[in-house]
Write a protein that holds these residues in place. Sequence first.
Motif, PDB file in Angstrom:
ATOM      1  N   VAL A  47       0.792  -1.215  -0.040  1.00  0.00           N
ATOM      2  CA  VAL A  47      -0.017   0.033  -0.018  1.00  0.00           C
ATOM      3  C   VAL A  47       0.746   1.096   0.139  1.00  0.00           C
ATOM      4  CG1 VAL A  47      -1.804   1.410   1.156  1.00  0.00           C
ATOM      5  CG2 VAL A  47      -2.024  -0.997   1.223  1.00  0.00           C
ATOM      6  N   GLN A  48       0.951   1.998  -1.142  1.00  0.00           N
ATOM      7  CA  GLN A  48       1.631   3.192  -1.268  1.00  0.00           C
ATOM      8  C   GLN A  48       1.110   4.013  -0.742  1.00  0.00           C
ATOM      9  OE1 GLN A  48       4.717   3.711  -3.922  1.00  0.00           O
ATOM     10  NE2 GLN A  48       4.101   5.813  -4.591  1.00  0.00           N
ATOM     11  N   TYR A  49      -0.012   4.600  -0.938  1.00  0.00           N
ATOM     12  CA  TYR A  49      -1.009   5.582  -0.520  1.00  0.00           C
ATOM     13  C   TYR A  49      -2.391   5.013  -0.447  1.00  0.00           C
ATOM     14  CZ  TYR A  49      -3.209  10.027  -1.410  1.00  0.00           C
ATOM     15  OH  TYR A  49      -3.796  11.345  -1.103  1.00  0.00           O
ATOM     16  N   GLN A  50      -3.167   5.837   0.450  1.00  0.00           N
ATOM     17  CA  GLN A  50      -4.578   5.520   0.673  1.00  0.00           C
ATOM     18  C   GLN A  50      -5.427   6.826   1.101  1.00  0.00           C
ATOM     19  OE1 GLN A  50      -8.040   5.344   2.658  1.00  0.00           O
ATOM     20  NE2 GLN A  50      -6.746   4.782   4.262  1.00  0.00           N
ATOM     21  N   ARG A  51      -6.357   7.098   0.271  1.00  0.00           N
ATOM     22  CA  ARG A  51      -7.008   8.280   0.489  1.00  0.00           C
ATOM     23  C   ARG A  51      -8.586   8.298   1.001  1.00  0.00           C
ATOM     24  NH1 ARG A  51      -8.134  12.990  -4.308  1.00  0.00           N
ATOM     25  NH2 ARG A  51      -9.201  14.453  -2.733  1.00  0.00           N
ATOM     26  N   GLN A  52      -8.717   8.706   2.206  1.00  0.00           N
ATOM     27  CA  GLN A  52     -10.008   8.785   2.771  1.00  0.00           C
ATOM     28  C   GLN A  52     -10.927   7.658   2.574  1.00  0.00           C
ATOM     29  OE1 GLN A  52     -11.352  12.526   1.213  1.00  0.00           O
ATOM     30  NE2 GLN A  52      -9.814  13.798   2.604  1.00  0.00           N
ATOM     31  N   GLY A  53     -10.290   6.475   2.351  1.00  0.00           N
ATOM     32  CA  GLY A  53     -11.224   5.221   2.653  1.00  0.00           C
ATOM     33  C   GLY A  53     -11.790   5.075   1.031  1.00  0.00           C
ATOM     34  N   LEU A  54     -11.366   6.024  -0.126  1.00  0.00           N
ATOM     35  CA  LEU A  54     -11.954   6.108  -1.242  1.00  0.00           C
ATOM     36  C   LEU A  54     -11.380   5.009  -2.328  1.00  0.00           C
ATOM     37  CD1 LEU A  54     -12.930   9.818  -1.664  1.00  0.00           C
ATOM     38  CD2 LEU A  54     -14.397   7.951  -1.237  1.00  0.00           C
ATOM     39  N   PHE A  55      -9.839   5.286  -2.138  1.00  0.00           N
ATOM     40  CA  PHE A  55      -9.082   4.633  -3.085  1.00  0.00           C
ATOM     41  C   PHE A  55      -7.726   4.492  -2.345  1.00  0.00           C
ATOM     42  CE2 PHE A  55      -8.228   9.023  -4.723  1.00  0.00           C
ATOM     43  CZ  PHE A  55      -6.766   8.532  -4.970  1.00  0.00           C
ATOM     44  N   LEU A  56      -6.892   3.474  -2.903  1.00  0.00           N
ATOM     45  CA  LEU A  56      -5.590   3.329  -2.526  1.00  0.00           C
ATOM     46  C   LEU A  56      -4.962   2.935  -3.713  1.00  0.00           C
ATOM     47  CD1 LEU A  56      -4.637   0.153  -2.481  1.00  0.00           C
ATOM     48  CD2 LEU A  56      -6.021  -0.043  -0.540  1.00  0.00           C
ATOM     49  N   VAL A  57      -3.220   3.279  -3.644  1.00  0.00           N
ATOM     50  CA  VAL A  57      -2.534   2.924  -4.706  1.00  0.00           C
ATOM     51  C   VAL A  57      -1.511   1.643  -4.509  1.00  0.00           C
ATOM     52  CG1 VAL A  57      -0.535   3.693  -6.086  1.00  0.00           C
ATOM     53  CG2 VAL A  57      -2.203   5.457  -5.639  1.00  0.00           C
ATOM     54  N   LEU A  58      -1.468   0.595  -5.225  1.00  0.00           N
ATOM     55  CA  LEU A  58      -0.753  -0.381  -4.993  1.00  0.00           C
ATOM     56  C   LEU A  58       0.385  -0.499  -5.684  1.00  0.00           C
ATOM     57  CD1 LEU A  58      -1.584  -2.889  -3.130  1.00  0.00           C
ATOM     58  CD2 LEU A  58      -2.130  -4.313  -5.045  1.00  0.00           C
ATOM     59  N   ARG A  59       1.443  -0.735  -5.159  1.00  0.00           N
ATOM     60  CA  ARG A  59       2.856  -0.983  -5.680  1.00  0.00           C
ATOM     61  C   ARG A  59       3.581  -2.144  -5.729  1.00  0.00           C
ATOM     62  NH1 ARG A  59       5.559   1.558  -1.942  1.00  0.00           N
ATOM     63  NH2 ARG A  59       6.639  -0.270  -1.572  1.00  0.00           N
ATOM     64  N   ASP A  60       4.005  -2.663  -6.649  1.00  0.00           N
ATOM     65  CA  ASP A  60       5.177  -3.871  -6.619  1.00  0.00           C
ATOM     66  C   ASP A  60       6.360  -3.409  -7.294  1.00  0.00           C
ATOM     67  OD1 ASP A  60       4.535  -3.890  -9.417  1.00  0.00           O
ATOM     68  OD2 ASP A  60       3.564  -5.764  -9.017  1.00  0.00           O
ATOM     69  N   PHE A  61       7.377  -4.103  -7.591  1.00  0.00           N
ATOM     70  CA  PHE A  61       8.497  -3.892  -8.184  1.00  0.00           C
ATOM     71  C   PHE A  61       8.161  -3.391  -9.641  1.00  0.00           C
ATOM     72  CE2 PHE A  61      12.349  -4.981 -10.766  1.00  0.00           C
ATOM     73  CZ  PHE A  61      13.422  -4.377 -10.073  1.00  0.00           C
ATOM     74  N   HIS A  62       7.097  -3.665 -10.403  1.00  0.00           N
ATOM     75  CA  HIS A  62       6.785  -3.388 -11.801  1.00  0.00           C
ATOM     76  C   HIS A  62       5.864  -2.020 -12.153  1.00  0.00           C
ATOM     77  CE1 HIS A  62       8.443  -7.315 -12.842  1.00  0.00           C
ATOM     78  NE2 HIS A  62       7.555  -7.642 -11.726  1.00  0.00           N
ATOM     79  N   GLY A  63       5.478  -1.594 -10.995  1.00  0.00           N
ATOM     80  CA  GLY A  63       4.703  -0.192 -11.123  1.00  0.00           C
ATOM     81  C   GLY A  63       3.602  -0.134 -10.127  1.00  0.00           C
ATOM     82  N   LEU A  64       2.813   0.487 -10.594  1.00  0.00           N
ATOM     83  CA  LEU A  64       1.720   1.295  -9.429  1.00  0.00           C
ATOM     84  C   LEU A  64       0.300   1.104 -10.204  1.00  0.00           C
ATOM     85  CD1 LEU A  64       2.921   4.856  -8.793  1.00  0.00           C
ATOM     86  CD2 LEU A  64       3.210   2.742  -7.560  1.00  0.00           C
ATOM     87  N   THR A  65      -0.699   0.755  -9.372  1.00  0.00           N
ATOM     88  CA  THR A  65      -2.326   0.463  -9.723  1.00  0.00           C
ATOM     89  C   THR A  65      -2.931   1.141  -8.907  1.00  0.00           C
ATOM     90  OG1 THR A  65      -1.735  -1.633 -11.179  1.00  0.00           O
ATOM     91  CG2 THR A  65      -3.934  -1.032 -10.487  1.00  0.00           C
ATOM     92  N   GLN A  66      -3.776   2.102  -9.422  1.00  0.00           N
ATOM     93  CA  GLN A  66      -4.976   2.523  -8.498  1.00  0.00           C
ATOM     94  C   GLN A  66      -6.081   1.365  -8.372  1.00  0.00           C
ATOM     95  OE1 GLN A  66      -6.176   6.934  -8.500  1.00  0.00           O
ATOM     96  NE2 GLN A  66      -8.062   6.082  -9.123  1.00  0.00           N
TER      97      GLN A  66
END
Length: 580
Positions: A47-66
């Motif tokens: 979990v790279q980032y989470q905003r107010q329970g609306l969405f989060l950004v998931l990260r691995d070695f290959h990149g990011l997905t919302q």
Amino acid sequence: EGKLIIFSVLSAKAIRDYIYTFVSRTNTCGELRSAHVGQKVTLYGWVQYQRQGLFLVLRDFHGLTQVIIPQDEVSATKELLSNAPVESVVRVTGTVSPRPLGQQNPKMPTGDIEVKAETAEILNSCKKLPFEIKDFIKKSEALRMQYRYLDLRSSRLQANLRLRSGVVMRMREYLCNLHGEGLLAGAKEFLVPSREAGKFYSLPQSPQQFKQLLMIGGLDRYFQVARCYRDEGSRPDRQPEFTQIDIEMSFVDQAGIQRLIEGLLQHSWPEDRGSIVTPFPSMTYEEALAEYGTDKPDTRFGMKIVDISDVLRGSNIHFVQNALSYPHGSIRAICIPQGMVSDARTSSLLTKFLGEKKQSELIQALNMQEDDVVLLAAGEHKQCSALGALRLLSADLLEAAGLTLRDPTAFHFLWVVDFPLFLPKAENPTELESAHHPFTAPHPSDASLLYSDPTKVRSQHYDLVLNGNEVGGGSIRIHSAEQQRFVLEKVLKEDSEVLSHLIEALEFGAPPHGGIALGLDRLISLIVDAPSIRDVIAFPKSFRGRDLMGNAPDYVTPEELEPYHIQVSWPLEEKEAKKN
């Protein structure tokens, strides 16, 4: 004999599908695009980032997905993802959807889509972090070393290591597939205890000897990506543990090795760093010292050192005449373009002692322009090195003031050749030491001087310099046992018995041979413009050579030392500290 070998070439998709049979994720976090819309996917990441329970950004070695968090009040997935601490490892299953119009993010490769989470699981919750995993967050190097496994999650370090891996892969391809070198092993020197009382493993120039012995053994060509160790202090461009591209070849001359390295670097150079032009320019050691004051000149900018002895020879300036009275005395100078930007105090008493004619000659010799500043050094030996250091310092000051002298995207390679074979020892100038190492062959034109005046002998040693940094060095080796023994015993006054195995091997038909080693860490750090080689090494040592994460080196008990027949003698203050 009689066997049929079938080679199967798999497509990229087939390879990917094959790899994913061993993992439970369907895609990486950097892989999803608009073409995947509607597909059900399973992602794993942090979990790279989470905003107010609306969405989060998931990260691995290959990149990011919302990832969109479901808003159903009774959803367990909403509860779980809304409360997952940053940097926790989670598994998310959901459906790929297009982002709403106007919400696409062109800066993200996955910026056209998002995954609507349906189920999720926290695989490992993260406790409070010692620092945020963000490239712009300032943190001390000691803290970064202590928690290196966290620092490695930063996009900058991961990009550095990914680029390093790609360069090494292409180097292996070039040396194995295109030039037929083999891959063998080597070592480097630290004092290592053995279980035999009083005996240690320590062999001076260990890898160098074994590289040469491989050539004597008829293996012809060799390379390895070698982990090396040197018992020395750490600097931004050096540390006790480092990696070299180590190469040795038989029946080769200096030009042949240089062509190989130029081709190797051109083949393995990262595409997004532009292209490099070969052949690289070459400069003698004497030229480098005379014009740049160093044997590793930064040729991205001018400000060369100029000998102005003849211009000032007839002047009445005392310090000038005093310097020129020595056998090798000279007056040298550098002209700093627009130097008044960095220092407005440019008036000099020197001009008061020079007539208009001499001033005009000086301006012409240095190609001076308005607002330029000239720095002079007078003496017999070290004025070039002093001006060389001032040249680099002046460039730093000018660039800090807003002038651009060195293009940060430019890569200027340079071969420095014709080094002296021997140099006076710093602690005793009447004795000599090897400028490179004692196995370096003399220049063919100077071979006879080896026996009459070794101080004048040039060597077949060559350094590769990039933007003012040495990134490689090598030489053609001595392949005559008689010549090697003479260098060790008569010139260097060393006990040749320590190297008797090598000298004896040279007597059994040793081929002419030579080699080179490239400093991989330093090369990669220059390519990515990192301030330290520690930023391109996965697990480096600290500035003092310590592993702050594993707390090494550390004390061991007397019982652990007993098999090695070693006792530690503690200074009195350390004894008291250990008691307390």
